[in-house]
Design a protein around this motif. Structure first.
Motif, PDB file in Angstrom:
ATOM      1  N   VAL A 155      16.926  34.364  42.079  1.00  0.00           N
ATOM      2  CA  VAL A 155      16.483  35.243  43.165  1.00  0.00           C
ATOM      3  C   VAL A 155      15.187  34.695  43.739  1.00  0.00           C
ATOM      4  O   VAL A 155      14.194  34.544  43.037  1.00  0.00           O
ATOM      5  CB  VAL A 155      16.260  36.671  42.629  1.00  0.00           C
ATOM      6  CG1 VAL A 155      15.828  37.579  43.753  1.00  0.00           C
ATOM      7  CG2 VAL A 155      17.524  37.198  41.984  1.00  0.00           C
ATOM      8  N   GLU A 156      15.220  34.410  45.040  1.00  0.00           N
ATOM      9  CA  GLU A 156      14.047  33.804  45.652  1.00  0.00           C
ATOM     10  C   GLU A 156      13.130  34.880  46.211  1.00  0.00           C
ATOM     11  O   GLU A 156      13.581  35.976  46.537  1.00  0.00           O
ATOM     12  CB  GLU A 156      14.500  32.827  46.750  1.00  0.00           C
ATOM     13  CG  GLU A 156      14.993  31.523  46.150  1.00  0.00           C
ATOM     14  CD  GLU A 156      15.823  30.718  47.126  1.00  0.00           C
ATOM     15  OE1 GLU A 156      15.421  30.621  48.291  1.00  0.00           O
ATOM     16  OE2 GLU A 156      16.875  30.190  46.717  1.00  0.00           O
ATOM     17  N   PRO A 157      11.823  34.571  46.309  1.00  0.00           N
ATOM     18  CA  PRO A 157      10.849  35.593  46.722  1.00  0.00           C
ATOM     19  C   PRO A 157      11.204  36.271  48.038  1.00  0.00           C
ATOM     20  O   PRO A 157      10.989  37.473  48.185  1.00  0.00           O
ATOM     21  CB  PRO A 157       9.546  34.806  46.855  1.00  0.00           C
ATOM     22  CG  PRO A 157       9.729  33.608  45.994  1.00  0.00           C
ATOM     23  CD  PRO A 157      11.188  33.290  45.987  1.00  0.00           C
ATOM     24  N   ASP A 158      11.772  35.529  48.969  1.00  0.00           N
ATOM     25  CA  ASP A 158      12.039  36.141  50.278  1.00  0.00           C
ATOM     26  C   ASP A 158      13.215  37.110  50.235  1.00  0.00           C
ATOM     27  O   ASP A 158      13.435  37.856  51.180  1.00  0.00           O
ATOM     28  CB  ASP A 158      12.301  35.044  51.328  1.00  0.00           C
ATOM     29  CG  ASP A 158      13.523  34.210  50.987  1.00  0.00           C
ATOM     30  OD1 ASP A 158      13.706  33.916  49.798  1.00  0.00           O
ATOM     31  OD2 ASP A 158      14.279  33.874  51.910  1.00  0.00           O
ATOM     32  N   GLU A 159      13.963  37.097  49.123  1.00  0.00           N
ATOM     33  CA  GLU A 159      15.091  38.028  49.036  1.00  0.00           C
ATOM     34  C   GLU A 159      14.651  39.395  48.512  1.00  0.00           C
ATOM     35  O   GLU A 159      15.301  40.403  48.750  1.00  0.00           O
ATOM     36  CB  GLU A 159      16.156  37.480  48.063  1.00  0.00           C
ATOM     37  CG  GLU A 159      16.745  36.158  48.483  1.00  0.00           C
ATOM     38  CD  GLU A 159      17.664  35.604  47.407  1.00  0.00           C
ATOM     39  OE1 GLU A 159      18.107  36.364  46.545  1.00  0.00           O
ATOM     40  OE2 GLU A 159      17.924  34.385  47.432  1.00  0.00           O
ATOM     41  N   ILE A 160      13.551  39.394  47.745  1.00  0.00           N
ATOM     42  CA  ILE A 160      13.168  40.606  47.008  1.00  0.00           C
ATOM     43  C   ILE A 160      12.735  41.717  47.965  1.00  0.00           C
ATOM     44  O   ILE A 160      11.963  41.500  48.910  1.00  0.00           O
ATOM     45  CB  ILE A 160      12.043  40.261  46.006  1.00  0.00           C
ATOM     46  CG1 ILE A 160      12.617  39.322  44.935  1.00  0.00           C
ATOM     47  CG2 ILE A 160      11.478  41.512  45.365  1.00  0.00           C
ATOM     48  CD1 ILE A 160      11.581  38.722  44.023  1.00  0.00           C
TER      49      ILE A 160
END
Lengths: 187, 158
Positions: B22-27
């Motif tokens: 899970v990448e930061p921009d998805e959170i």
């Protein structure tokens, strides 16, 4: 009772043997994912055109209306097998008169444009699926994937991977012929 | 003091193993929604790298599906609705926990059936082997017969 018990090991061996025979069949692909779309109505989607290629965008309405089944191909310029498949698709359009539609999956418009200029454009319409959302609607797991859609919008067939090589092309041609007789029988 | 340094070193060493797909921009900004999204993602199978859930997969389609799950949650869907949304497009195959329905009865019931079958077979085998055991004690009738013979012999001898 005694005799039935004596036959039990043979019965168990037969059941397991049949299971192994099925499991070890080289024609069976354990990684194949059954598609839920087959015999279902094509998903709703509406994609804009790639600018500057002259082919209009693609939506669900474009697939329906013709008596003949149409072919929907998901491709991308970054997909190496698509390059090999391109020749097969072009031949299908030119030789067999297939109506071919394209979904340009997660591709930069300029890359797609260069790719089509280089190889030629066999697609009647191309929808640009930049964020891959239409790909999810079609339930694809990668590119290329090719679908046959009947005139009434029913998805008849799905081919995962490039339609390249005698075996794959024959499979696809058979499916297409079946789709044509089906729609021919309806009208 | 020393053990604290050691603990810190071990925590740091374990850090790479917690790396997420899970990448930061998805959170999502809402931690409650993000937690639900993580839970849902752990139950959805990635269709590219099969046998991996989309939460831990780096495949492009997995990322798209993670974003889709979050989008549906933000739009106000329940967890079940989100899973149904993905299932409608990718089929039961995408669920890491297959549903209980006629097609999967064999899948869910076979283990219990095999255990029962094995236990039954063991019981039957043990029972029949116990029956076949040779008795090391004479029956009452035989005991009486032996006593009579012994008594008769004693009488004859005296």
């Amino acid at each position: 009772m005694k005799r039935a018990m004596a036959a039990l090991p043979i019965l168990i061996a037969l059941i397991f043997g049949a299971f192994f025979l099925w499991g070890l069949n080289p024609d069976r692909d354990p990684n194949a994912i059954p598609s839920v779309l087959i015999s279902q109505s094509a998903p709703d989607f509406d994609l804009p055109a790639i600018e500057g290629i002259g082919a209009p965008g693609l939506s669900r309405q474009d697939l329906t209306g013709s008596a003949e089944p149409v072919v929907v191909n998901v491709f991308a310029s970054w997909c190496v097998p698509c390059r090999a498949e391109h020749a097969v698709l072009t031949r299908m359009v030119e030789r067999d008169g297939v109506r071919l539609f394209g979904i340009n999956y997660k591709d930069k418009p300029e890359d797609a444009r260069a790719w089509l200029e280089n190889l030629g454009n066999p697609y009647e319409r191309i929808g640009s699926d930049l964020n891959g959302r239409a790909g999810i609607e079609w339930g694809i797991s990668g590119v290329p994937e090719t679908f046959i859609v009947a005139g009434d919008g029913t998805v008849l067939y799905r081919y995962v991977g490039p339609v390249v090589g005698a075996e794959a092309e024959e499979k696809f041609a058979t499916a297409l012929a079946q789709a044509r007789t089906r729609s021919g029988g309806n009208s | 003091m020393k053990w604290k340094t050691l603990a810190a070193a071990m925590l740091l060493a374990a850090l790479p193993f917690t790396a997420q797909a899970v990448e930061p921009d998805e959170i999502l900004d809402d931690p409650a929604l993000e937690a639900r999204a993580r839970d849902i993602s752990k139950d959805l199978r990635c269709v590219v790298c099969q046998n991996q859930d989309i939460d831990s997969s780096n495949a492009g389609v997995a990322r798209d599906l993670r974003l889709l799950v979050r989008e549906r949650l933000v739009a106000g869907d329940t967890d079940a609705e989100v899973i149904e949304f993905v299932r409608a497009r990718y089929g039961d195959y995408v669920l890491l926990k297959p549903p209980f329905k006629p097609e999967t009865y064999a899948l869910w019931l076979a283990p219990a059936f095999l255990v029962l079958f094995g236990a039954g077979a063991v019981i039957i085998v043990l029972r029949s082997s116990r029956k076949r055991q040779v008795l090391n004690r004479l029956s009452d009738d035989d005991e009486r017969l032996v006593a009579e013979i012994l008594a008769a012999e004693k009488e004859g001898r005296s």
